[in-house]
Design a protein around this motif. Structure first.
Motif, PDB file in Angstrom:
ATOM      1  N   SER A   7      56.461 103.749  25.432  1.00 45.06           N
ATOM      2  CA  SER A   7      56.027 102.889  26.536  1.00 45.06           C
ATOM      3  C   SER A   7      54.749 103.439  27.143  1.00 45.06           C
ATOM      4  CB  SER A   7      57.122 102.838  27.615  1.00 45.06           C
ATOM      5  OG  SER A   7      56.647 102.246  28.794  1.00 45.06           O
ATOM      6  N   ASP A   8      53.718 102.615  27.146  1.00 45.74           N
ATOM      7  CA  ASP A   8      52.470 103.030  27.785  1.00 45.74           C
ATOM      8  C   ASP A   8      52.694 103.282  29.270  1.00 45.74           C
ATOM      9  OD1 ASP A   8      50.885 102.949  25.467  1.00 45.74           O
ATOM     10  OD2 ASP A   8      50.461 100.810  25.728  1.00 45.74           O
ATOM     11  N   LYS A   9      53.301 102.321  29.969  1.00 46.69           N
ATOM     12  CA  LYS A   9      53.534 102.467  31.409  1.00 46.69           C
ATOM     13  C   LYS A   9      54.500 103.605  31.713  1.00 46.69           C
ATOM     14  CE  LYS A   9      52.450  97.781  32.870  1.00 46.69           C
ATOM     15  NZ  LYS A   9      52.941  96.556  33.509  1.00 46.69           N
TER      16      LYS A   9
ATOM     17  N   SER B   3      54.999 106.299  29.935  1.00 48.16           N
ATOM     18  CA  SER B   3      54.355 107.594  29.674  1.00 48.16           C
ATOM     19  C   SER B   3      53.382 107.984  30.784  1.00 48.16           C
ATOM     20  CB  SER B   3      53.638 107.583  28.327  1.00 48.16           C
ATOM     21  OG  SER B   3      52.525 106.723  28.358  1.00 48.16           O
ATOM     22  N   ARG B   4      52.901 106.985  31.522  1.00 51.84           N
ATOM     23  CA  ARG B   4      52.005 107.261  32.653  1.00 51.84           C
ATOM     24  C   ARG B   4      52.767 107.367  33.976  1.00 51.84           C
ATOM     25  NH1 ARG B   4      48.809 102.979  30.046  1.00 51.84           N
ATOM     26  NH2 ARG B   4      49.597 101.568  31.658  1.00 51.84           N
ATOM     27  N   GLY B   5      54.081 107.258  33.934  1.00 51.48           N
ATOM     28  CA  GLY B   5      54.892 107.345  35.142  1.00 51.48           C
ATOM     29  C   GLY B   5      54.841 106.097  36.009  1.00 51.48           C
ATOM     30  N   GLU B   6      54.435 104.985  35.427  1.00 52.64           N
ATOM     31  CA  GLU B   6      54.307 103.736  36.182  1.00 52.64           C
ATOM     32  C   GLU B   6      55.552 102.866  36.096  1.00 52.64           C
ATOM     33  OE1 GLU B   6      50.830 101.842  34.600  1.00 52.64           O
ATOM     34  OE2 GLU B   6      49.515 103.503  35.180  1.00 52.64           O
ATOM     35  N   ARG B   7      56.527 103.264  35.273  1.00 49.43           N
ATOM     36  CA  ARG B   7      57.746 102.472  35.108  1.00 49.43           C
ATOM     37  C   ARG B   7      58.912 103.420  34.889  1.00 49.43           C
ATOM     38  NH1 ARG B   7      57.372  98.378  30.499  1.00 49.43           N
ATOM     39  NH2 ARG B   7      56.419  97.097  32.094  1.00 49.43           N
TER      40      ARG B   7
ATOM     41  N   PRO C 137      53.357 107.272  24.711  1.00 55.08           N
ATOM     42  CA  PRO C 137      52.683 105.974  24.733  1.00 55.08           C
ATOM     43  C   PRO C 137      52.902 105.232  23.415  1.00 55.08           C
ATOM     44  CG  PRO C 137      51.077 107.761  24.622  1.00 55.08           C
ATOM     45  CD  PRO C 137      52.424 108.387  24.727  1.00 55.08           C
TER      46      PRO C 137
ATOM     47  N   GLU D 276      51.765 109.366  17.873  1.00 47.98           N
ATOM     48  CA  GLU D 276      52.623 110.083  18.825  1.00 47.98           C
ATOM     49  C   GLU D 276      54.098 109.789  18.579  1.00 47.98           C
ATOM     50  OE1 GLU D 276      51.506 110.816  22.822  1.00 47.98           O
ATOM     51  OE2 GLU D 276      49.457 110.077  22.492  1.00 47.98           O
TER      52      GLU D 276
END
Length: 164
Positions: free
Chosen positions: A11-13, A15-19, A46, A51
């Motif tokens: 998950s992109d979001k 992995s950025r801590g946005e979700r 991500p 990865e």
């Protein structure tokens, strides 16, 4: 036997801590309650093939997970590349599990036919791609949960393939 299980979220979001990773929470609960497994590794990466591939390889070869459950990246969006990454690192496909997950989930929602998740074997580890939603994870995993112990016993060499 207590199975060693790794959870990989693509998950992109996430992995950025946005979700918040609620799908992995569902996996954890089902693994512990239904399979009697132990979570030995958990990570979010991500939606990048390299990865995802690297994480699966590490989970199977370094952590020696009996079972790797991925969540996310199985849909139709351009960034959904988990099946492609999985196919590049498995030794053999196990299409029946993916088919059974889709069939089971189709009984709940017609959108299940849009899931592209695959299942396969790397070494003695079973890798299963699950959808990214908590509901999809639950429906898909429960559709095959009763067969996982037998599959894992076979892969671990504890019983022969035709044993009951």
């Amino acid at each position: 036997m207590r199975w060693k299980v790794a959870i990989l979220t693509a998950s992109d979001k996430g992995s950025r801590g946005e979700r918040e990773d609620t799908s992995a929470q569902v996996i954890r609960e089902l693994v512990e309650e239904e399979l009697g497994g132990e979570i030995i590794d958990y990570r979010i990466v991500p939606d990048e093939q390299d990865e995802i591939m690297a994480a699966i390889i590490e989970m199977t070869e370094y952590f020696h997970a009996d079972l790797v459950l991925t969540t996310g990246g199985t849909g139709l969006a351009m960034r959904d590349v988990t099946p492609e990454a999985t196919l590049k690192v498995i030794d053999r496909a196990v299409p029946g599990l993916a088919e059974a997950m889709r069939m089971g989930a189709l009984q709940k929602t017609r959108r299940a036919m849009l899931s592209r998740g695959v299942c396969g074997i790397r070494g003695s580890s079973l890798i299963i791609n699950l959808p990214g939603s908590p509901k999809g994870v639950h429906e898909s995993l429960m559709a095959i949960m009763d067969q996982l112990p037998h599959a894992l016993h076979i892969l671990s060499g504890q019983i022969g393939e035709h044993s009951v």
